[in-house]
Structures are given as C-alpha cells and as structure tokens.
Design a protein around this motif. Sequence first.
Motif, PDB file in Angstrom:
ATOM      1  N   GLY A 100       0.803  -1.210   0.000  1.00 47.01           N
ATOM      2  CA  GLY A 100       0.000   0.000   0.000  1.00 47.01           C
ATOM      3  C   GLY A 100       0.843   1.270   0.000  1.00 47.01           C
ATOM      4  N   TYR A 101       2.058   1.177  -0.552  1.00 47.74           N
ATOM      5  CA  TYR A 101       2.947   2.335  -0.615  1.00 47.74           C
ATOM      6  C   TYR A 101       2.704   3.084  -1.916  1.00 47.74           C
ATOM      7  CZ  TYR A 101       5.239  -0.390   3.004  1.00 47.74           C
ATOM      8  OH  TYR A 101       5.489  -1.118   4.134  1.00 47.74           O
ATOM      9  N   LYS A 102       3.038   4.382  -1.921  1.00 51.31           N
ATOM     10  CA  LYS A 102       2.791   5.219  -3.096  1.00 51.31           C
ATOM     11  C   LYS A 102       4.011   5.402  -3.988  1.00 51.31           C
ATOM     12  CE  LYS A 102      -0.756   7.969  -0.824  1.00 51.31           C
ATOM     13  NZ  LYS A 102      -1.100   9.292  -0.297  1.00 51.31           N
ATOM     14  N   LEU A 103       5.210   5.275  -3.415  1.00 52.74           N
ATOM     15  CA  LEU A 103       6.422   5.600  -4.181  1.00 52.74           C
ATOM     16  C   LEU A 103       7.494   4.542  -4.007  1.00 52.74           C
ATOM     17  CD1 LEU A 103       7.881   7.789  -5.916  1.00 52.74           C
ATOM     18  CD2 LEU A 103       8.726   8.728  -3.784  1.00 52.74           C
ATOM     19  N   GLY A 104       8.109   4.165  -5.120  1.00 52.11           N
ATOM     20  CA  GLY A 104       9.214   3.213  -5.093  1.00 52.11           C
ATOM     21  C   GLY A 104      10.367   3.714  -5.948  1.00 52.11           C
ATOM     22  N   LEU A 105      11.576   3.425  -5.499  1.00 49.14           N
ATOM     23  CA  LEU A 105      12.780   3.789  -6.246  1.00 49.14           C
ATOM     24  C   LEU A 105      13.593   2.531  -6.511  1.00 49.14           C
ATOM     25  CD1 LEU A 105      13.808   6.930  -4.165  1.00 49.14           C
ATOM     26  CD2 LEU A 105      12.804   6.933  -6.451  1.00 49.14           C
ATOM     27  N   LEU A 106      14.041   2.383  -7.742  1.00 50.25           N
ATOM     28  CA  LEU A 106      14.849   1.238  -8.161  1.00 50.25           C
ATOM     29  C   LEU A 106      16.195   1.765  -8.633  1.00 50.25           C
ATOM     30  CD1 LEU A 106      15.228  -1.759  -9.038  1.00 50.25           C
ATOM     31  CD2 LEU A 106      14.021  -1.161 -11.155  1.00 50.25           C
ATOM     32  N   PHE A 107      17.262   1.275  -8.007  1.00 56.92           N
ATOM     33  CA  PHE A 107      18.623   1.704  -8.357  1.00 56.92           C
ATOM     34  C   PHE A 107      19.424   0.503  -8.832  1.00 56.92           C
ATOM     35  CE2 PHE A 107      17.377   4.635  -4.919  1.00 56.92           C
ATOM     36  CZ  PHE A 107      17.621   5.856  -5.521  1.00 56.92           C
ATOM     37  N   ASN A 108      20.151   0.678  -9.937  1.00 56.40           N
ATOM     38  CA  ASN A 108      21.097  -0.328 -10.402  1.00 56.40           C
ATOM     39  C   ASN A 108      22.506   0.239 -10.217  1.00 56.40           C
ATOM     40  OD1 ASN A 108      22.470  -2.423 -11.542  1.00 56.40           O
ATOM     41  ND2 ASN A 108      21.893  -1.932 -13.645  1.00 56.40           N
ATOM     42  N   PHE A 109      23.187  -0.233  -9.179  1.00 50.03           N
ATOM     43  CA  PHE A 109      24.512   0.281  -8.862  1.00 50.03           C
ATOM     44  C   PHE A 109      25.603  -0.257  -9.786  1.00 50.03           C
ATOM     45  CE2 PHE A 109      22.369   1.548  -5.007  1.00 50.03           C
ATOM     46  CZ  PHE A 109      23.008   2.725  -4.673  1.00 50.03           C
ATOM     47  N   HIS A 110      25.263  -1.209 -10.644  1.00 52.43           N
ATOM     48  CA  HIS A 110      26.252  -1.760 -11.575  1.00 52.43           C
ATOM     49  C   HIS A 110      26.243  -0.915 -12.852  1.00 52.43           C
ATOM     50  CE1 HIS A 110      28.938  -4.801 -13.128  1.00 52.43           C
ATOM     51  NE2 HIS A 110      28.225  -4.853 -14.239  1.00 52.43           N
ATOM     52  N   SER A 111      26.605   0.345 -12.696  1.00 51.72           N
ATOM     53  CA  SER A 111      26.595   1.266 -13.826  1.00 51.72           C
ATOM     54  C   SER A 111      27.666   2.328 -13.618  1.00 51.72           C
ATOM     55  CB  SER A 111      25.218   1.916 -13.968  1.00 51.72           C
ATOM     56  OG  SER A 111      24.913   2.640 -12.797  1.00 51.72           O
ATOM     57  N   THR A 112      28.069   2.929 -14.707  1.00 48.24           N
ATOM     58  CA  THR A 112      29.082   3.972 -14.622  1.00 48.24           C
ATOM     59  C   THR A 112      28.481   5.249 -14.045  1.00 48.24           C
ATOM     60  OG1 THR A 112      29.694   3.104 -16.787  1.00 48.24           O
ATOM     61  CG2 THR A 112      31.046   4.847 -15.934  1.00 48.24           C
ATOM     62  N   LEU A 113      27.255   5.546 -14.429  1.00 42.51           N
ATOM     63  CA  LEU A 113      26.567   6.751 -13.988  1.00 42.51           C
ATOM     64  C   LEU A 113      25.211   6.349 -13.402  1.00 42.51           C
ATOM     65  CD1 LEU A 113      27.331   9.730 -14.046  1.00 42.51           C
ATOM     66  CD2 LEU A 113      26.116   9.925 -16.205  1.00 42.51           C
ATOM     67  N   LEU A 114      25.055   6.473 -12.093  1.00 46.34           N
ATOM     68  CA  LEU A 114      23.841   5.994 -11.421  1.00 46.34           C
ATOM     69  C   LEU A 114      22.589   6.702 -11.915  1.00 46.34           C
ATOM     70  CD1 LEU A 114      22.725   4.058  -9.282  1.00 46.34           C
ATOM     71  CD2 LEU A 114      23.002   5.897  -7.611  1.00 46.34           C
ATOM     72  N   LYS A 115      22.686   7.984 -12.228  1.00 45.88           N
ATOM     73  CA  LYS A 115      21.483   8.723 -12.631  1.00 45.88           C
ATOM     74  C   LYS A 115      20.842   8.141 -13.895  1.00 45.88           C
ATOM     75  CE  LYS A 115      23.338  12.457 -15.440  1.00 45.88           C
ATOM     76  NZ  LYS A 115      23.390  13.886 -15.624  1.00 45.88           N
ATOM     77  N   ASN A 116      21.613   7.411 -14.693  1.00 42.82           N
ATOM     78  CA  ASN A 116      21.061   6.761 -15.886  1.00 42.82           C
ATOM     79  C   ASN A 116      20.476   5.387 -15.576  1.00 42.82           C
ATOM     80  OD1 ASN A 116      21.889   8.941 -17.419  1.00 42.82           O
ATOM     81  ND2 ASN A 116      23.839   7.996 -17.959  1.00 42.82           N
ATOM     82  N   ASN A 117      20.622   4.928 -14.339  1.00 45.29           N
ATOM     83  CA  ASN A 117      20.155   3.584 -13.975  1.00 45.29           C
ATOM     84  C   ASN A 117      19.324   3.606 -12.701  1.00 45.29           C
ATOM     85  OD1 ASN A 117      21.239   1.323 -15.757  1.00 45.29           O
ATOM     86  ND2 ASN A 117      22.931   2.773 -15.615  1.00 45.29           N
ATOM     87  N   MET A 118      18.430   4.583 -12.627  1.00 49.34           N
ATOM     88  CA  MET A 118      17.483   4.628 -11.525  1.00 49.34           C
ATOM     89  C   MET A 118      16.104   4.883 -12.118  1.00 49.34           C
ATOM     90  SD  MET A 118      18.129   8.318  -9.676  1.00 49.34           S
ATOM     91  CE  MET A 118      19.898   8.209  -9.532  1.00 49.34           C
ATOM     92  N   ARG A 119      15.112   4.313 -11.450  1.00 54.22           N
ATOM     93  CA  ARG A 119      13.725   4.479 -11.900  1.00 54.22           C
ATOM     94  C   ARG A 119      12.858   4.829 -10.698  1.00 54.22           C
ATOM     95  NH1 ARG A 119      13.357  -0.813 -15.756  1.00 54.22           N
ATOM     96  NH2 ARG A 119      14.858  -0.089 -17.292  1.00 54.22           N
ATOM     97  N   ARG A 120      11.846   5.629 -10.969  1.00 56.31           N
ATOM     98  CA  ARG A 120      10.915   6.082  -9.935  1.00 56.31           C
ATOM     99  C   ARG A 120       9.530   5.582 -10.326  1.00 56.31           C
ATOM    100  NH1 ARG A 120       7.984  10.993  -8.585  1.00 56.31           N
ATOM    101  NH2 ARG A 120       8.453  11.568  -6.431  1.00 56.31           N
ATOM    102  N   PHE A 121       8.822   4.991  -9.370  1.00 59.20           N
ATOM    103  CA  PHE A 121       7.496   4.438  -9.612  1.00 59.20           C
ATOM    104  C   PHE A 121       6.490   5.063  -8.653  1.00 59.20           C
ATOM    105  CE2 PHE A 121      10.672   1.313 -10.673  1.00 59.20           C
ATOM    106  CZ  PHE A 121      10.302   0.914 -11.950  1.00 59.20           C
ATOM    107  N   VAL A 122       5.358   5.489  -9.191  1.00 56.03           N
ATOM    108  CA  VAL A 122       4.314   6.084  -8.363  1.00 56.03           C
ATOM    109  C   VAL A 122       3.029   5.288  -8.564  1.00 56.03           C
ATOM    110  CG1 VAL A 122       2.978   8.182  -7.931  1.00 56.03           C
ATOM    111  CG2 VAL A 122       5.360   8.362  -8.645  1.00 56.03           C
ATOM    112  N   MET A 123       2.384   4.978  -7.457  1.00 57.17           N
ATOM    113  CA  MET A 123       1.095   4.255  -7.523  1.00 57.17           C
ATOM    114  C   MET A 123      -0.027   5.215  -7.212  1.00 57.17           C
ATOM    115  SD  MET A 123       1.526   1.029  -8.283  1.00 57.17           S
ATOM    116  CE  MET A 123       0.365  -0.094  -7.585  1.00 57.17           C
TER     117      MET A 123
END
Length: 123
Positions: A100-123
């Motif tokens: 029942g949460y509204k916001l989720g963040l997904l990070f992939n740390f196996h990347s050169t630049l983290l900002k290109n490998n993060m996703r934000r999810f809103v319910m």
Amino acid sequence: MTEDKISNIVIGCAIEVHKNLGPGLLESAYQECLFYELKKNNLEVEKEKALPIIYKEVKLDHGYRLDLLVENKVVIELKTVEALNDVHTAQVLTYLKLGGYKLGLLFNFHSTLLKNNMRRFVM
C-alpha cells in the motif's frame, strides 16, 4: 515529510554512495552504505522489511523482503545487474501494491553513472 521530499534525499544519498564506491560491489554493500547515509540524514529506515502476502483471509509470512523502506513511505529496491529489465519493474510495483505504498525507487549500482540507472514508480 512527503514522499517527494524523501525521494529527493534518497536519490542524493544513493548518488553519494555510488560516487564513493563506484560499480562492481555486491548489492549488500550498497544496501549497508545507503542505509548509513539515510540514517545520517535523520530518516527512519528499515532494512529487509518483511512484506507478507495476504491471500483472502490467510496471511502468508513467506512473502517478500523490501531492501529498504524509508519513513514507512518509500520503497527502495537495489540491484547490481548488467541492465534493469521488466522483472525488476514488476518487483517494485508488486511491493508497492502489496504494501500500500505510493512511491518506489529502483537503483542499479552496476553502472558507470547511477542517474542513468534509476527508476521512480508512483502508484
């Protein structure tokens, strides 16, 4: 504190962790370091929070475990994979729905630049 404000702090902390460690470590190392950074920012954080499955009237305790839950509002899922895919997206969306949460963040740390490998999810 709103989910948006929390997510801004979390993203900043995740970038800080990645900037200091870089890619190539195990997910658990990033989890511990991000946990440390979030606590340092005076946020309430839970590691490996159990998320049971409720099926009809039965509570199944063998559900899922959230990598991190911040302020009992924002789900954080960490990965160290070559590329994020649909399974990772489905995992975060499932956590949001079941908890029942509204916001989720997904990070992939196996990347050169983290900002290109993060996703934000809103319910």
